[in-house]
Every structure is written in structure tokens, then in C-alpha cells.
Enzyme design. Sequence first.
Site, PDB file in Angstrom:
ATOM      1  N   ALA A 123       0.834  -1.201   0.000  1.00  0.00           N
ATOM      2  CA  ALA A 123       0.000   0.000   0.000  1.00  0.00           C
ATOM      3  C   ALA A 123       0.874   1.257   0.000  1.00  0.00           C
ATOM      4  CB  ALA A 123      -0.943  -0.019   1.203  1.00  0.00           C
ATOM      5  N   ASP A 241      12.492  -2.367  -6.797  1.00  0.00           N
ATOM      6  CA  ASP A 241      13.598  -2.799  -7.675  1.00  0.00           C
ATOM      7  C   ASP A 241      13.454  -4.285  -7.980  1.00  0.00           C
ATOM      8  OD1 ASP A 241      14.825  -0.356  -7.771  1.00  0.00           O
ATOM      9  OD2 ASP A 241      16.247  -0.772  -6.159  1.00  0.00           O
ATOM     10  N   ARG A 269      -4.709 -20.600 -40.352  1.00  0.00           N
ATOM     11  CA  ARG A 269      -5.576 -19.691 -41.107  1.00  0.00           C
ATOM     12  C   ARG A 269      -5.118 -19.586 -42.569  1.00  0.00           C
ATOM     13  NH1 ARG A 269     -10.285 -16.895 -41.873  1.00  0.00           N
ATOM     14  NH2 ARG A 269      -9.890 -14.791 -42.661  1.00  0.00           N
ATOM     15  N   GLU A 364       3.817  -0.613 -10.849  1.00  0.00           N
ATOM     16  CA  GLU A 364       5.186  -0.745 -10.310  1.00  0.00           C
ATOM     17  C   GLU A 364       6.165   0.220 -10.983  1.00  0.00           C
ATOM     18  OE1 GLU A 364       6.585  -4.516  -8.973  1.00  0.00           O
ATOM     19  OE2 GLU A 364       4.555  -5.275  -8.681  1.00  0.00           O
TER      20      GLU A 364
END
Length: 382
Positions: A123, A241, A269, A364
Site C-alpha cells: 500500500a 527494484d 488460417r 510498479e
Amino acid sequence: MALGSDVVAQLRDTIARFVDERLIPAEKRVEEEDRVPPEIVAEMKRLGLFGLTVPQDYGGLGLSMEEEVLVAFEFSRAAPAFRSIFGTTIGIGSQGIVIDGTPEQKEKYLPRIASGELICSFALTEPEAGSDAASLKTRARRDGDHYVIDGTKRFITNAPVAGLFTVMARTDPENKGAGGVSAFIVERDTPGITIGKIDKKMGQKGSMTADVIFENCRVPAANIIGGREGMGFKTAMKVLDRGRIGIAASCVALAERLIAEAVTYARERKQFGKKIGEFQLVQAMLADSRAECYAGRAMVLDAARRRDAGEDIRVLASCCKLFCSEMVGRVADRTVQVFGGAGYMAEYPAERLYRDARLFRIYEGTSQIQQLVIGRAMVEGD
Ligand code: COS
């Protein structure tokens, strides 16, 4: 290596089977229900995934960073929501305790994290403090042998299911910067915590984020990570890190998955009377994805090995996060392109994984924050 290459190879095989047989087939359900089914979380616990990075002395496997990224290369081929529940727990949610915690804090919490009993959250982010993490406003005021925490944390991964939060809060109101911040271990059942409603996101459905509101929340002073005030921002940065190398490894794995999806489709395909994979312009897209993914893989392994060798990897972690998150974005885009109209349809995984991949460039630390960390170190001569 902490475990040895044979054991890690076995672990990777087990995880690869789990991904192919259990996780990938459950992805659609996770997207629809916006949660990881409890029986899959229970299987993750049985497999020991919550103990991967917890040191062996505290009941985990104690993987080195290199071993952790090797495992992530397998695990993160599945939709990122699966990783987020245990990966956040053993990553940013608990690494503050592993890296900077006191022996008592490790003894008290790490075994319960390794067993999967405690899901963890990190947090840091607040409504007014995202990239500028050091400006956070959540306050922790000393009151006898407790701290009283007040403030709101935002977009907190795992918050609705967490048993433990690593909370960064300001203990020194006179110091408005990084030095005024401390990190706390806060148990979910502490009075004064409210979890907001689960956020509706563009992708990564099943990975739950929400606000966490602290009001007059009394936390024992013994729960300040490392036992000292003012170290919380540095703890958070060290955790990030490590987290950034982990995220980069997940980007590589997701890119591998996207490439595999594109190759399978290109081999099946047909257009203009041929398999589309026979057309050189389609091959060019596949080749660019292959080459970039290989580059990402190589740099993540290098940074992980250097961290294990004790090198300062701050800049390298940012390089990995920047390159690999941008790389998986390009790979996802090309995969949708190889699928053509089908790539835009929810029926195929390309559409969902494209939305999932978008978040890697944001959380992050955004790509711009990684550029700032790298560029600043270059100019300042670190
Ligand atoms: N490891 C250890 N210490 C670190 C560190 C690291 N990786 N990065 C910074 N520090 C230290 C610095 O050395 C400095 O210490 P001193 O005051 O003793 O010199 C202190 O922390 C403050 O560092 P800095 O001045 O670089 O802080 P800034 O406010 O300029 O912020 C950035 C730096 C922008 C890089 C940081 O706020 C950041 O990473 N922001 C993104 C946050 C983020 O990732 N949010 C996502 C939330 S989690 S999903």
C-alpha cells in the site's frame, strides 16, 4: 542457485503443467467472474507458490532472483490475474519484511505467508501520490507503544482478500519528502481499516484492486519495518527494484504466450489459397516479436543474476521493466494484427491478453518513471 538446477527444473515442469492444464483453460471463467476461483488458489497453496521467495528458514523455498525469474517465465504464460494473487503476496506485498524486517517480524509473519494463510498487499499509492510516491500523505502518529494511521491508499492489488498490508505512511510531518516516510506491517483485522469497492478495470480481470482507508487505525510500534522511523521510502524502493525484475519476467512470459498464439493461428488460417504464415509480411511480424522477446529474456536473466551476485541493480531493474513492458505491448499488438478481425473478437485470447498487457507499462512504476530512474543515474554518474 539457492535450490539447485535439478530442483528448479522439476519445479518449472510442474508449474508448466499447472499453467497448461489448469490455468489457461480457466482464463475465460476468471475474466467473466472477475476473480480467481478459490479452488485454484488452494491448488497454488498446495504447489507451494506462496513460499517461492520466502527464505527456507521461514518455511519457504527461498528462490534466488534467477530462479524466481525462471519460474515466472513458466507461470506468467497464463493470464496475469493468476500471478497477481500469489506474485503480489510473495513480491511487493511481503518483500519489505524479507529485505528490511527485524528477525521478530520475519519469525511472526513469513511462515504464515509461505503457507498461503496470509495474502499480502503493498500500500504505497494514494489518490494524490502515484509516480511521486515520496509525496504521500497517509499519516502515522506515534501514541505510546502504537502508531495511529490515517489516510487513503488507492488501486491496492489484493486489498479485498489481503490478510496483511505493507503500508507506507508519513511519521515525520515536518519532512514532506522521502525521509519522513516509514513502512508498517498492518494486519487486516486491525480496527479502523475499510476496503473500498472493487475497481472495474480495462483488463487483468480477476486481479482485484480497491482503495484501503485507514481511520484511527492503531498499529503496534513493533510493526514498523526494520524498527526505525524514516526508512520506509527506501524499503519501498528496494521492494520495487526487485518487483520490477519480476514484472519484466512476467512480460517476457506473456510475450512468449502471445507469440505461440500468433504462430498457431498463422499455421492454420488460410487466405489467398495459402496459410497466412507463409506470407513474408506475416513472418516479419512474428520475427520481430521473437527477436524482441529473446532480448527481454536475456536482459531479465542478466539483471537477476547480477542481483544474486550482490550488484546494485536499480538501473538494470528499470531497464528491464521499461523494455519488457513496452516489448510485450508491441508483441500483443502484432498478435492481434496476425489474427486480423478475429484478433479483435473476445472469442480468441489475443483480445483479452492485449488488454491485460497494457497495465505492465503502468504499475510498479510507469515507463516514464523507469526512464527517469535510468536517465537520472546516467547524468548524475551513478
Ligand atoms: N533503493 C534504495 N534507496 C533508494 C532507491 C532504491 N532503488 N531509490 C531511491 N532511494 C533513496 C535515495 O537514495 C534517497 O535517499 P537519501 O535521501 O538518503 O539520499 C531517497 O531514497 C529518495 O530518493 P529520490 O530523491 O530519488 O526520490 P524521488 O522523490 O526523486 O523519487 C522516484 C524517485 C520517482 C524514482 C520514485 O518516487 C518512484 O519510483 N516512483 C514510482 C513509484 C511507483 O513505482 N509506484 C507504483 C506503486 S506500486 S504498484
